[in-house]
Write a protein that holds these residues in place. Structure first.
Motif, short mmCIF file in Angstrom:
data_model
loop_
_atom_site.label_atom_id
_atom_site.label_comp_id
_atom_site.label_asym_id
_atom_site.label_seq_id
_atom_site.Cartn_x
_atom_site.Cartn_y
_atom_site.Cartn_z
N TYR A 70 0.62 -1.20 0.09
CA TYR A 70 -0.04 0.05 0.05
C TYR A 70 0.92 1.04 -0.09
O TYR A 70 0.70 2.23 -0.85
N PHE A 71 1.99 1.42 0.86
CA PHE A 71 2.69 2.31 1.02
C PHE A 71 3.56 2.61 -0.39
O PHE A 71 3.70 3.86 -0.82
N ALA A 72 4.04 1.56 -1.20
CA ALA A 72 4.61 1.62 -2.49
C ALA A 72 3.57 2.24 -3.44
O ALA A 72 4.09 2.98 -4.22
N SER A 73 2.29 1.85 -3.48
CA SER A 73 1.34 2.38 -4.26
C SER A 73 0.96 3.87 -4.06
O SER A 73 0.94 4.57 -5.03
N VAL A 74 0.87 4.40 -2.79
CA VAL A 74 0.50 5.73 -2.83
C VAL A 74 1.74 6.45 -2.92
O VAL A 74 1.63 7.59 -3.16
N THR A 75 2.92 5.95 -2.84
CA THR A 75 4.42 6.83 -3.24
C THR A 75 4.40 7.05 -4.68
O THR A 75 4.62 8.08 -5.32
N ILE A 135 -4.36 14.40 -4.43
CA ILE A 135 -3.88 15.47 -3.39
C ILE A 135 -3.65 14.93 -2.11
O ILE A 135 -2.70 15.06 -1.43
N GLY A 136 -4.61 13.81 -1.49
CA GLY A 136 -4.17 13.13 -0.49
C GLY A 136 -4.06 13.88 0.96
O GLY A 136 -3.03 13.80 1.32
N TYR A 137 -5.13 14.77 1.17
CA TYR A 137 -5.02 15.40 2.68
C TYR A 137 -4.65 14.53 3.75
O TYR A 137 -3.70 15.09 4.55
N GLY A 138 -4.97 13.39 3.76
CA GLY A 138 -4.75 12.78 5.08
C GLY A 138 -5.45 12.97 6.30
O GLY A 138 -5.16 12.51 7.38
N SER A 162 -19.87 8.64 5.46
CA SER A 162 -21.01 8.86 4.74
C SER A 162 -20.61 8.74 3.02
O SER A 162 -19.57 8.55 2.92
N TRP A 163 -21.70 8.70 2.40
CA TRP A 163 -21.53 8.48 0.78
C TRP A 163 -20.59 9.59 0.55
O TRP A 163 -19.83 9.61 -0.45
N MET A 164 -20.98 10.94 0.95
CA MET A 164 -20.46 11.96 0.42
C MET A 164 -18.74 12.02 0.83
O MET A 164 -18.06 12.34 0.11
N THR A 165 -18.72 11.60 2.24
CA THR A 165 -17.08 11.39 2.58
C THR A 165 -16.43 10.29 1.84
O THR A 165 -15.22 10.43 1.56
N ALA A 166 -17.06 9.18 1.30
CA ALA A 166 -16.49 8.20 0.32
C ALA A 166 -15.99 8.94 -0.95
O ALA A 166 -14.88 8.62 -1.53
N PHE A 167 -17.10 9.55 -1.41
CA PHE A 167 -16.65 10.20 -2.69
C PHE A 167 -15.39 11.40 -2.61
O PHE A 167 -14.93 11.59 -3.45
N TYR A 168 -15.62 11.87 -1.25
CA TYR A 168 -14.34 13.08 -1.17
C TYR A 168 -13.00 12.24 -1.15
O TYR A 168 -12.12 12.82 -1.64
N GLY A 217 0.20 10.03 -1.34
CA GLY A 217 0.62 10.35 -0.04
C GLY A 217 -0.39 10.90 1.13
O GLY A 217 -0.24 12.00 1.27
N TYR A 218 -1.38 10.01 1.87
CA TYR A 218 -1.95 10.34 2.35
C TYR A 218 -1.40 10.77 3.83
O TYR A 218 -1.99 11.73 4.37
N GLY A 219 -0.29 10.42 4.41
CA GLY A 219 0.43 10.57 5.23
C GLY A 219 0.26 9.46 6.56
O GLY A 219 0.38 9.84 7.75
N ASP A 220 -0.92 8.53 6.30
CA ASP A 220 -1.09 7.45 7.19
C ASP A 220 -0.03 6.69 7.44
O ASP A 220 0.19 5.86 8.57
N VAL A 221 0.90 6.34 6.55
CA VAL A 221 2.06 5.54 6.82
C VAL A 221 3.16 6.50 6.40
O VAL A 221 3.37 7.23 5.32
N SER A 222 4.09 6.39 7.36
CA SER A 222 5.42 7.30 7.33
C SER A 222 6.70 6.44 7.29
O SER A 222 6.89 5.43 8.05
N PHE A 223 7.74 6.64 6.31
CA PHE A 223 8.77 6.14 6.19
C PHE A 223 9.74 6.31 7.45
O PHE A 223 10.31 5.30 7.83
#
Length: 519
Positions: free
Chosen positions: A223-228, A363-366, A348-354, A233-239
């Protein structure tokens, strides 16, 4: 008008031919259509052309068929260049390097440089020697001699031959670039697993937590390799989650650089193939509808048509972007409803779409807590979604440029013959357009070439052609004379140095005698 003039201009001969009898000519490059066909055995075309009726009929067909055409010299040249490119000799890298080394060695022996030619007689000797040795190098020299004899040339230039007549043999991965790209991406993921879970044992990128699934570590690493590689880059996994030592930060920096190289070189090729496959699967069904909206009609206002094309493209890109993110939203909500983490987080459905839009736009705010099992889907969605979204956003950014090109092409296609057309494109003041003036004028009008491109080509032509502005055998002879004047053999250099040493010894003796007389 006599028959010779008919052959040169393509005009009809004095003997009438039945209406609708289109013809083709059989040339050295294949069968091409022509405006006229011979009416008698005495009406012969050029030496390389034989005219035949297109359908083998008697010329009584209806006259609804479009007129056939006679190829211009430019079209013949295009065919010649394409045939040469398609018929290049496939050789191994080792054989080509050996061939170049032998040619360079021969040029050096003859006192020349890399730009010098090898006399045809010497080339034949090299061919005979290499054919005795066997192997592919001998075949290359055989091809080189054949090319020279066909061109009736006296000097062989190996650098041009290497570029325009040879090509490297295709291995399995060159023949199947998609497989090569897939293997490259797979290697990236495997190396990431080895790095994070095997070498570093980083508890952040390859965690092992009591009570968590046994696949937690390697799934997190993938997962970390994919977001890299997708730059989400959500920031939920940090090197550097396990520490900020200099060596750890350095490895993390190098890993990001490698991931970007893989994304640009290997993964971009794979994603392009995926987009091409998707387009080929959908386009045939939608092509009639698309053509209806984006084709430009001659009798309709150009502004209205371009506005329609713009609106259609905006609609097409918007729907595609929406479908990608709706797909991500639906899968995210499915995971939410089937996992324990999903019940605790409760999107919520809107959160999932967000979240889906965050992912596809990279963008991946995290700022969202994601269910752990969503990583099963996200390590693919982060790559595929961002690929499609990047393609859509890129098409949107290029839309204005494409509309401008469509406008330019539309105006050019609908231009009629007129004195204004002649005045715009003719370059020598004779008030008529030949095929070369029309070609260059059209390329410049359509902005397919720029002034700088033409200037570079013409500078090269002037350099090769000389004062008479024609490249012929006289220019070849002059070039060889210039090269001969520049060639200085090793024997000449030794002779020159010996003469200089004699002069120095002579003047030293003179000075020594003068000193003795003075004493």
């Amino acid at each position: 008008m006599n028959s010779e003039e008919n052959e040169e201009t393509g005009a009809e001969s004095s003997t009438p031919r039945k209406a609708g009898s289109s013809a083709k000519r059989v040339t050295m490059s294949g069968v091409e259509s022509a405006d006229t066909a011979p009416n008698t055995p005495d009406d012969k075309g050029p030496a390389d052309e034989v005219f035949v009726l297109e359908n083998g009929g008697d010329g009584d067909e209806d006259d609804d068929k479009p007129p056939s055409k006679l190829l211009t010299k430019i079209e013949k040249l295009v065919d010649k260049v394409e045939r040469r490119r398609d018929n290049r000799m496939a050789v191994s890298s080792k054989a080509r390097n050996h061939f170049v080394a032998l040619c360079l060695q021969k040029v050096s022996e003859l006192g020349g440089n890399r730009n010098s030619g090898i006399p045809l007689a010497e080339l034949r000797k090299m061919r005979d020697t290499q054919k005795e040795n066997g192997g592919q190098v001998g075949e290359i020299f055989e091809s080189a001699v054949n090319v020279m004899e066909e061109a009736e040339g006296r000097f062989f230039y190996y650098r041009s031959f290497n570029e325009y007549y040879l090509t490297l043999e295709e291995n399995y991965f060159r023949r199947n670039p998609s497989i090569a790209a897939l293997a490259g991406v797979l290697a990236y993921y495997i190396c990431s697993l080895v790095l994070f879970c095997g070498i570093l044992g980083n508890n952040s990128t390859c965690p092992s937590t009591d009570g968590r699934p046994i696949y937690e570590g390697w799934l997190t690493a993938i997962y970390f390799a994919s977001v890299t590689i997708s730059t989400v880059g959500y920031g939920d996994v940090s090197f550097v989650g396990s520490g900020t030592e200099v060596w750890r930060v350095l490895i993390g920096t190098l890993y990001m650089i490698v991931a970007m190289v893989v994304a640009v070189t290997v993964f971009s090729s794979l994603s392009s193939k995926a987009l091409e496959f998707t387009g080929s699967a959908v386009a045939p069904q939608l092509e009639p509808l698309i053509e209806k909206f984006i084709s430009l009609e001659k009798n309709e206002s150009l502004t209205t048509q371009l506005r329609r094309v713009w609106l259609f493209k905006i609609f097409e890109l918007s729907v595609t972007f929406l479908l990608i993110n709706v797909f991500g939203m639906c899968v995210a909500m499915l995971v939410m409803g089937t996992t324990k983490d999903g019940d605790e987080i409760d999107w919520s459905w809107m959160t999932a779409f967000y979240w889906a839009v965050q992912t596809t736009t990279t963008i991946g705010y995290g700022d969202l807590d994601m269910p752990f099992d969503l990583r099963w889907f996200n390590f693919l969605f982060a790559i595929i979604g961002t690929t499609f979204a990047a393609s859509i956003l890129g098409s949107l950014a290029e839309l204005d440029s494409k509309l401008k090109n469509m406008r330019t092409l539309y105006i050019w296609q609908n231009r009629e013959v007129s004195m204004q057309l002649i005045n715009d494109m003719e370059g020598d003041g004779d008030k008529q357009l030949d095929e070369y003036e029309f070609l260059i004028g059209s390329l410049l009008t359509l902005e397919l070439v720029q002034r700088e491109d033409v200037e570079k080509i013409m500078d090269k032509f002037r350099d090769l052609a000389g004062m008479d502005q024609v490249i012929d055998t006289r220019d070849i002879e002059q070039h060889q004379r210039q090269l001969s004047a520049l060639r200085i053999s090793k024997a000449d250099i030794e002779k020159y140095n010996a003469k200089k040493r004699e002069e120095m010894d002579y003047w030293q003796d003179v000075d020594h005698a003068a000193d003795e007389n003075a004493q």
